[in-house]
Each structure stands twice: as structure tokens, then as C-alpha cells.
Design a protein around this motif. Structure first.
Motif, PDB file in Angstrom:
ATOM      1  N   UNK A 171     -87.144  63.892   6.857  1.00 24.23           N
ATOM      2  CA  UNK A 171     -85.711  63.047   7.220  1.00 24.23           C
ATOM      3  C   UNK A 171     -85.834  61.830   6.614  1.00 24.23           C
ATOM      4  N   UNK A 172     -87.003  61.375   6.108  1.00 21.10           N
ATOM      5  CA  UNK A 172     -87.042  60.154   4.980  1.00 21.10           C
ATOM      6  C   UNK A 172     -86.499  60.412   3.862  1.00 21.10           C
ATOM      7  N   UNK A 173     -86.783  61.513   3.216  1.00 19.80           N
ATOM      8  CA  UNK A 173     -86.030  61.699   1.567  1.00 19.80           C
ATOM      9  C   UNK A 173     -84.638  62.081   1.832  1.00 19.80           C
ATOM     10  N   UNK A 174     -84.035  62.771   3.599  1.00 16.79           N
ATOM     11  CA  UNK A 174     -82.889  62.659   3.112  1.00 16.79           C
ATOM     12  C   UNK A 174     -81.896  61.917   3.377  1.00 16.79           C
ATOM     13  N   UNK A 175     -82.797  60.539   3.748  1.00 13.52           N
ATOM     14  CA  UNK A 175     -82.173  59.560   3.883  1.00 13.52           C
ATOM     15  C   UNK A 175     -82.278  58.137   3.152  1.00 13.52           C
ATOM     16  N   UNK A 176     -83.350  58.901   2.115  1.00 18.57           N
ATOM     17  CA  UNK A 176     -83.556  58.176   1.478  1.00 18.57           C
ATOM     18  C   UNK A 176     -82.896  58.065  -0.081  1.00 18.57           C
ATOM     19  N   UNK A 177     -81.957  59.467  -0.309  1.00 18.87           N
ATOM     20  CA  UNK A 177     -81.101  60.232  -0.758  1.00 18.87           C
ATOM     21  C   UNK A 177     -79.739  59.669  -0.668  1.00 18.87           C
ATOM     22  N   UNK A 178     -79.712  59.082   0.255  1.00 19.54           N
ATOM     23  CA  UNK A 178     -78.380  58.473   0.631  1.00 19.54           C
ATOM     24  C   UNK A 178     -77.953  56.922   0.192  1.00 19.54           C
ATOM     25  N   UNK A 179     -79.370  56.472  -0.526  1.00 23.33           N
ATOM     26  CA  UNK A 179     -79.025  55.037  -1.196  1.00 23.33           C
ATOM     27  C   UNK A 179     -79.672  54.719  -2.365  1.00 23.33           C
ATOM     28  N   UNK A 180     -80.679  55.227  -2.972  1.00 24.39           N
ATOM     29  CA  UNK A 180     -80.404  55.766  -3.901  1.00 24.39           C
ATOM     30  C   UNK A 180     -81.276  57.068  -5.078  1.00 24.39           C
ATOM     31  N   UNK A 181     -81.057  56.935  -5.572  1.00 31.22           N
ATOM     32  CA  UNK A 181     -82.126  58.742  -6.855  1.00 31.22           C
ATOM     33  C   UNK A 181     -83.363  57.849  -6.978  1.00 31.22           C
ATOM     34  N   UNK A 182     -84.120  57.040  -7.001  1.00 30.47           N
ATOM     35  CA  UNK A 182     -85.307  57.220  -7.114  1.00 30.47           C
ATOM     36  C   UNK A 182     -86.105  56.598  -6.051  1.00 30.47           C
ATOM     37  N   UNK A 183     -86.297  56.520  -5.012  1.00 35.78           N
ATOM     38  CA  UNK A 183     -86.300  56.586  -3.897  1.00 35.78           C
ATOM     39  C   UNK A 183     -86.768  58.035  -3.278  1.00 35.78           C
ATOM     40  N   UNK A 184     -86.237  58.399  -3.038  1.00 35.78           N
ATOM     41  CA  UNK A 184     -86.396  60.130  -2.502  1.00 35.78           C
ATOM     42  C   UNK A 184     -87.221  61.008  -3.947  1.00 35.78           C
ATOM     43  N   UNK A 185     -87.508  60.338  -4.708  1.00 36.08           N
ATOM     44  CA  UNK A 185     -88.557  60.640  -5.921  1.00 36.08           C
ATOM     45  C   UNK A 185     -90.026  60.644  -5.458  1.00 36.08           C
ATOM     46  N   UNK A 186     -89.710  58.752  -5.406  1.00 35.00           N
ATOM     47  CA  UNK A 186     -91.158  58.308  -4.906  1.00 35.00           C
ATOM     48  C   UNK A 186     -91.735  59.169  -3.734  1.00 35.00           C
ATOM     49  N   UNK A 187     -91.009  59.281  -2.723  1.00 30.95           N
ATOM     50  CA  UNK A 187     -90.905  59.622  -1.602  1.00 30.95           C
ATOM     51  C   UNK A 187     -91.745  60.841  -1.518  1.00 30.95           C
TER      52      UNK A 187
END
Length: 334
Positions: free
Chosen positions: A181-197
Motif C-alpha cells: 500500500x505504501x508503494x502504490x501511494x508512492x507511485x501516485x506521487x513520483x517515480x523515485x519514492x517507490x523505488x527507494x521504498x
């Protein structure tokens, strides 16, 4: 654990090749080929003639992934006629392949039939290709809504599903759904956030699975009744707290980044749901570790000997889950 036999080494290489092919593909057909190559390479790695559970898990995994691939290849044919509906079905198929809620029903059952080495592959490498593909669609309006609702459902299901579990593999499965769920919301904001997560999640979950593999621990009772040393129990406690995102362990760093991004994007209500779900996951981690530490070791302290595997894994797990403590001091120095 997976033996280093030649044919399994070949299947592992083809599994990675399928992942990279799906990530770097320029069309949905080549992405589908990469997903199928990845699927057909993972099935021989988890199937076993001696044990019925891995065979059952491999059959369930094959049926679910084949269903997801069929939906993708059928939906891609609608791209020229109804693009929005086609992208919606492709997004749902990718969520099914990821094991995100509400399509999570297969993920804990498959995890229960695997050993820890196979679980590492399922939780990390097997999620790469579908997550990259769904991140490519995150800018679309209908896909944005699907990811938003899937993220909320994954947070709630991942938190509530692991409360009454006694199997460590199912707890890690529901924890993975919650992290999704954290990674899906990170995808909605920017590309690098979910990669770091994802990178931090893969590192910490791998350290947890390697530690449980070194002690051959699969259930609550194994942790409580084990003759492992108090140091090993403390390391397992740090592993679980870091995986749950408890500050100041390393698992809190990617969540800290996502929290800041969600505040800047004014996602206040989803952020509240994610934080409450993380508190629930920390509850059953703390319940597990307190019961483990409160029961003293039954083995003589001077008879405890660490094997080579434990000597290697203990410093590794400690470093992975504690290096987050040093990052604030490093930032102050810089």
C-alpha cells in the motif's frame, strides 16, 4: 534452501531475464512475454517431488499468474478501441500478479508452502516486473483511481489479516501486502519514492528471511521454544521492528520519505489510514517479540554455539536494521 544445481541456476538466470525484459519492453506483447518467462522460470524453483506443500503452492501460483497474464494479453487487444477500459483491466491484472488487496487471497497460501529462500524471491524479485509496469500506467486517470483504492485496501487487509496468525510466513505475507500500500501511494506521487521504498523493503525483508532460515523458524512456537541465544532473539526482534517501520530502525526511513511526500500532496486521510495500519502491524510484531524475550532460554548458556551461518547472518541483519540510526548523525555532519 534452493540447492545450487546447474538447472536451477539456469532457471534463476531466465527468471531475471524475464524480469528485465518486462521492465524494458516497449509494447505490452513483449512485456507479456517477459512475465511469462519469469513465471515459467519460477515454477521449477518452487516445485518439489518430496514435499506436497511446495507442489501445491506452485500450482496455485501458476494458476493465478496465468490468469493475470491472460487478462493482460486480452486487454491489450482493446487498446485501439477502448483505451481507458483496457488500461483499467491491465492495472487490475497487475495488482492480481502483485498479490495486492483485494486480490490478495492467493499470496499468504502460496507463502505458506515455500521455504525461506523461495520466499525471498517471491517477495522481492517477483514483484519487480509488475510494479514497474503498473508504475508506467500511474499517470492515467482511471489507473490512478485503481491504485488509490488498491492502496487503501492493501493497508487495511495487510494490517488486519496478520493479527491472529501464528505462522511467520503468513505474517510476512500480510506485512508484504501492507508495504504494498505504501508503494502504490508512492507511485501516485513520483517515480523515485517507490523505488527507494522497494529497495529498503527488499533489503530488510531479505535479512529477516535469512535470519529465520538460519534458525529454521517457521511458527511462533519455534521462536518461543527455541534454544537460540538471547542475542539471536534480540536480533530477530530488531528485524521485525525494522520491517514494521518502528523508528529509529532502518525500516522507518522509506516510510518517513513517503509521509513527507503524502503531506506535500495533501493525501491526509490516506496517510492517516496508512499510519494506523502500520501501528496494527507493529502490534503483532511487538506481541511476538515480547512473548519470545519473556521466556528464558532452556539451553545452558555455556553450551550455546553459533554455526557459521548464524555468525554470518547476525552481523548482517544487525547492520541492515541499525544503519538507519546513523543517518541523522551523518546528515548533521554534512
Amino acid at each position: 534452501m534452493i540447492s545450487f544445481s546447474p538447472y536451477k541456476f539456469i532457471f534463476m538466470l531466465s527468471l531475471l531475464s524475464g524480469t528485465f525484459l518486462a521492465i524494458s519492453s516497449a509494447s505490452w506483447f513483449s512485456a507479456w512475454i517477459g512475465l511469462e518467462l519469469n513465471l515459467m522460470s519460477f515454477i521449477p524453483l518452487i516445485s518439489s517431488k518430496e514435499n506436497q506443500l511446495p507442489s501445491e503452492a506452485s500450482l496455485k501460483y501458476f494458476l493465478i499468474q496465468a490468469l493475470g497474464s491472460a487478462i493482460i494479453i486480452l486487454s491489450s487487444t482493446l487498446t485501439f478501441f477502448i483505451p481507458s477500459i483496457s488500461l483499467c483491466f491491465i492495472s487490475l491484472a497487475l495488482l492480481l500478479k502483485l498479490g495486492a488487496a483485494p486480490f490478495h487471497f492467493w499470496f499468504p497460501q502460496v507463502m505458506e508452502g515455500l521455504n525461506w529462500t523461495q520466499i525471498i524471491i517471491l517477495m522481492t524479485i517477483q514483484k519487480l516486473a509488475p510494479m514497474f509496469l503498473i508504475s508506467y500506467l500511474s499517470s492515467e486517470y482511471f489507473t490512478h483511481i485503481i491504485l488509490f483504492l488498491g492502496g487503501l485496501a492493501s493497508a487495511i487487509v495487510g494490517a488486519l489479516g496478520g493479527i491472529n496468525q501464528t505462522s511467520l510466513r503468513k505474517i510476512l505475507a500480510y506485512s508484504s501486502i501492507n508495504h504494498m500500500s505504501w508503494m502504490l501511494f508512492a507511485m501516485l506521487m513520483n517515480e523515485s519514492s517507490w523505488l527507494i521504498y522497494f529497495f529498503m523493503y527488499a533489503l530488510i525483508s531479505t535479512s529477516v528471511a535469512l535470519f529465520f532460515s538460519s534458525t529454521q523458524t517457521y511458527f511462533f512456537s519455534h521462536l518461543i521454544n527455541s534454544n537460540s541465544s538471547p542475542v539471536s532473539k534480540i536480533i530477530s526482534m530488531m528485524n521485525l521492528y525494522s520491517l514494521g517501520g518502528l523508528p529509529p530502525f532502518s525500516g522507518f526511513i522509506p516510510k518517513w520519505i513517503i509521509i513527507q511526500e503524502m503531506i506535500l500532496s495533501t493525501f491526509y486521510i490516506p496517510l492517516l489510514i496508512l499510519l494506523m495500519s502500520s501501528l496494527v502491524t507493529l502490534y503483532f510484531y511487538i506481541r511476538l517479540t515480547l512473548s519470545t524475550l519473556s521466556i528464558s532460554c532452556t539451553q545452558m548458556k555455556w553450551n550455546i554455539s553459533l554455526t557459521r551461518i548464524k555468525i554470518f547472518y547476525s552481523p548482517l541483519c544487525s547492520f541492515v536494521n541499525l544503519f538507519g540510526l546513523f543517518i541523522p548523525s551523518m546528515l548533521l555532519v554534512i
